[in-house]
Design an enzyme around this catalytic site. Structure first.
Site, PDB file in Angstrom:
ATOM      1  N   ASP A  15      75.131  24.030  23.346  1.00 32.94           N
ATOM      2  CA  ASP A  15      76.526  24.440  23.613  1.00 32.94           C
ATOM      3  C   ASP A  15      76.499  25.217  24.947  1.00 32.94           C
ATOM      4  O   ASP A  15      76.817  26.388  25.002  1.00 32.94           O
ATOM      5  CB  ASP A  15      77.103  25.301  22.467  1.00 32.94           C
ATOM      6  CG  ASP A  15      76.328  26.578  22.212  1.00 32.94           C
ATOM      7  OD1 ASP A  15      75.102  26.608  22.474  1.00 32.94           O
ATOM      8  OD2 ASP A  15      76.942  27.570  21.772  1.00 32.94           O
ATOM      9  N   ASP A  20      71.181  28.326  26.862  1.00 29.94           N
ATOM     10  CA  ASP A  20      70.987  26.892  26.600  1.00 29.94           C
ATOM     11  C   ASP A  20      70.526  26.206  27.886  1.00 29.94           C
ATOM     12  O   ASP A  20      69.618  25.361  27.873  1.00 29.94           O
ATOM     13  CB  ASP A  20      72.302  26.226  26.172  1.00 29.94           C
ATOM     14  CG  ASP A  20      72.881  26.800  24.910  1.00 29.94           C
ATOM     15  OD1 ASP A  20      72.717  26.205  23.843  1.00 29.94           O
ATOM     16  OD2 ASP A  20      73.517  27.868  24.999  1.00 29.94           O
ATOM     17  N   THR A 131      70.315  24.289  19.729  1.00 27.05           N
ATOM     18  CA  THR A 131      70.508  25.643  20.266  1.00 27.05           C
ATOM     19  C   THR A 131      71.982  26.049  20.280  1.00 27.05           C
ATOM     20  O   THR A 131      72.355  26.977  21.005  1.00 27.05           O
ATOM     21  CB  THR A 131      69.875  25.795  21.671  1.00 27.05           C
ATOM     22  OG1 THR A 131      70.561  24.967  22.592  1.00 27.05           O
ATOM     23  CG2 THR A 131      68.402  25.447  21.658  1.00 27.05           C
ATOM     24  N   ASN A 174      75.303  31.480  16.346  1.00 26.80           N
ATOM     25  CA  ASN A 174      75.332  30.039  16.007  1.00 26.80           C
ATOM     26  C   ASN A 174      75.643  29.819  14.527  1.00 26.80           C
ATOM     27  O   ASN A 174      76.276  28.825  14.162  1.00 26.80           O
ATOM     28  CB  ASN A 174      73.998  29.368  16.360  1.00 26.80           C
ATOM     29  CG  ASN A 174      73.779  29.271  17.854  1.00 26.80           C
ATOM     30  OD1 ASN A 174      74.731  29.265  18.632  1.00 26.80           O
ATOM     31  ND2 ASN A 174      72.520  29.210  18.269  1.00 26.80           N
ATOM     32  N   HIS A 246      66.987  33.448  23.890  1.00 26.69           N
ATOM     33  CA  HIS A 246      67.166  32.864  22.551  1.00 26.69           C
ATOM     34  C   HIS A 246      66.826  31.365  22.549  1.00 26.69           C
ATOM     35  O   HIS A 246      65.944  30.910  21.826  1.00 26.69           O
ATOM     36  CB  HIS A 246      68.615  33.022  22.094  1.00 26.69           C
ATOM     37  CG  HIS A 246      69.133  34.419  22.054  1.00 26.69           C
ATOM     38  ND1 HIS A 246      68.642  35.375  21.195  1.00 26.69           N
ATOM     39  CD2 HIS A 246      70.139  35.023  22.752  1.00 26.69           C
ATOM     40  CE1 HIS A 246      69.321  36.508  21.359  1.00 26.69           C
ATOM     41  NE2 HIS A 246      70.227  36.319  22.298  1.00 26.69           N
TER      42      HIS A 246
HETATM   43  C1  BDR Z   1      72.812  32.190  20.387  1.00 22.27           C
HETATM   44  O1  BDR Z   1      74.225  32.288  20.574  1.00 22.27           O
HETATM   45  C2  BDR Z   1      74.577  31.868  21.865  1.00 22.27           C
HETATM   46  O2  BDR Z   1      75.376  32.830  22.478  1.00 22.27           O
HETATM   47  C3  BDR Z   1      73.304  31.613  22.620  1.00 22.27           C
HETATM   48  O3  BDR Z   1      73.441  30.493  23.473  1.00 22.27           O
HETATM   49  C4  BDR Z   1      72.274  31.383  21.551  1.00 22.27           C
HETATM   50  O4  BDR Z   1      72.231  30.012  21.173  1.00 22.27           O
HETATM   51  C5  BDR Z   1      72.244  33.585  20.275  1.00 22.27           C
HETATM   52  O5  BDR Z   1      72.792  34.245  19.189  1.00 22.27           O
HETATM   53 CA    CA Z   2      73.269  28.291  22.533  1.00 23.77          CA
END
Ligand code: BDR
Ligand code: CA
Length: 315
Positions: A15, A20, A131, A174, A246
């Site tokens: 996303d 990402d 992701t 997520n 992340h």
């Molecule tokens: C996740 O949430 C999104 O903001 C980031 O891309 C990552 O996938 C972290 O909590």
């Molecule tokens: Ca993400």
């Protein structure tokens, strides 16, 4: 005789947001996997923006001709949209590549169908790295339940099992955006499902020193610009000027499993609580008497991650 290196076949589901994008860059620049497609999903930004950002990154790396981008779900299964512009900026890339003309275009098709087709065409070979919110994978499983036994493994960035959330006190982003999709994925029966949660991703913090190592190069400048506002907000909130890796960590786990220590555990998703929706509930003491359904990352070798990440970006 030269022995051909067989690369792991990967579909990335994103996303595209700041981290990402760094995950996509890591996957491509590492040269360690065959990226058979990138599927996009609503999340940090709208589906359209996430797709455009993904295409911009492929243009930036001159990889748009070889890696197909396929659009997926434009909204969560049941819930309203919940963007993260406060973290990722209005455009989703922290302002980097803002004026870039987009050359790569998404291919026709729908991400859940693409995931099913590609996995069924290569049984036992495809690793899915997710992701963003898990909407595309949940739709794929609902449409094609046999997918589950033909995927090599699923690695997803999401949740937290030993700490606090980053949207609500208990929910990671997520998971919070599409908890119903997460619940479908958790209970689908994937033999190898790995949760890369905030427990470990909060420990891989990109700092100014790391970026300095990339030098005054296009990638170095991109990373600096893209993460700058994010780092400022992190300084205000956490007292540390850094950007949590992340999503790159989820990609890195696909490339090198030894970066993390995991434990097989039963994890469920809360979907019916005013306070706790999106919480990953991990049954450490097996009180529910359920079979473990995933590998949960509990520790990470931060130094080894940055050796891999920076090495790939410098290549
Ligand atoms: C996740 O949430 C999104 O903001 C980031 O891309 C990552 O996938 C972290 O909590
Ligand atoms: Ca993400």
């Amino acid at each position: 005789m030269e022995s051909a290196v067989i690369k792991k076949k990967v579909i990335l589901d994103v996303d595209t947001g700041i981290d990402d994008a760094l995950g996509v860059i890591l996957a491509i620049k590492s040269g360690q996997c065959e990226l058979i497609g990138i599927t996009t999903v609503n999340g940090n930004v709208s589906l359209g923006k996430a797709t455009e950002n993904t295409c911009k990154i492929l243009d930036f790396l001159q990889a748009g001709a070889t890696i197909p981008v396929i659009c997926g779900a434009s909204r969560p299964l049941l819930r309203p949209l919940f963007f993260e512009h406060r973290i990722h900026g209005e455009d989703g890339l922290g302002g980097a590549l803002r004026d870039a003309k987009v050359l790569t275009q998404p291919r026709d098709g729908f991400a859940p169908d693409f995931i099913c087709e590609q996995v069924l065409a290569r049984p036992g070979e495809v690793t899915l790295v997710m992701t963003g919110p898990l909407t595309n994978l949940a739709l794929a499983v609902k449409k094609c339940p046999e997918l589950v036994k033909h995927v090599k493994e699923v690695i997803f960035m999401g949740g937290v099992v030993n700490g606090h959330g980053n949207v609500t006190p208990v929910a990671e982003y997520n998971m919070y955006v599409d908890p119903e999709a997460a619940k479908v994925v958790f209970h689908a029966g994937f033999p190898q499902l790995t949760l890369v949660g905030l427990d470990v991703t909060r420990r891989v913090l990109l700092t100014e020193e790391h970026i300095d190592e990339l030098g005054d190069t296009p990638i170095g400048r991109y990373v600096r610009q893209s993460t700058s506002d994010y780092m400022d907000r992190s300084l205000e909130r956490n007292g540390v000027r850094a950007c949590a890796m992340h999503d790159p960590l989820a990609v890195a786990v696909a490339l090198d499993r030894s970066l993390v220590k995991t434990q097989r555990l039963y994890v469920d998703m809360e979907t019916r609580s005013e306070l706790c929706d999106g919480q990953t509930v991990c049954d450490f003491q097996n009180r529910l008497k359920k079979e473990p359904n995933m590998n949960v990352c509990l520790d990470v070798d931060t130094e080894a991650f940055f050796t891999l990440f920076l090495g790939a970006l410098k290549a």
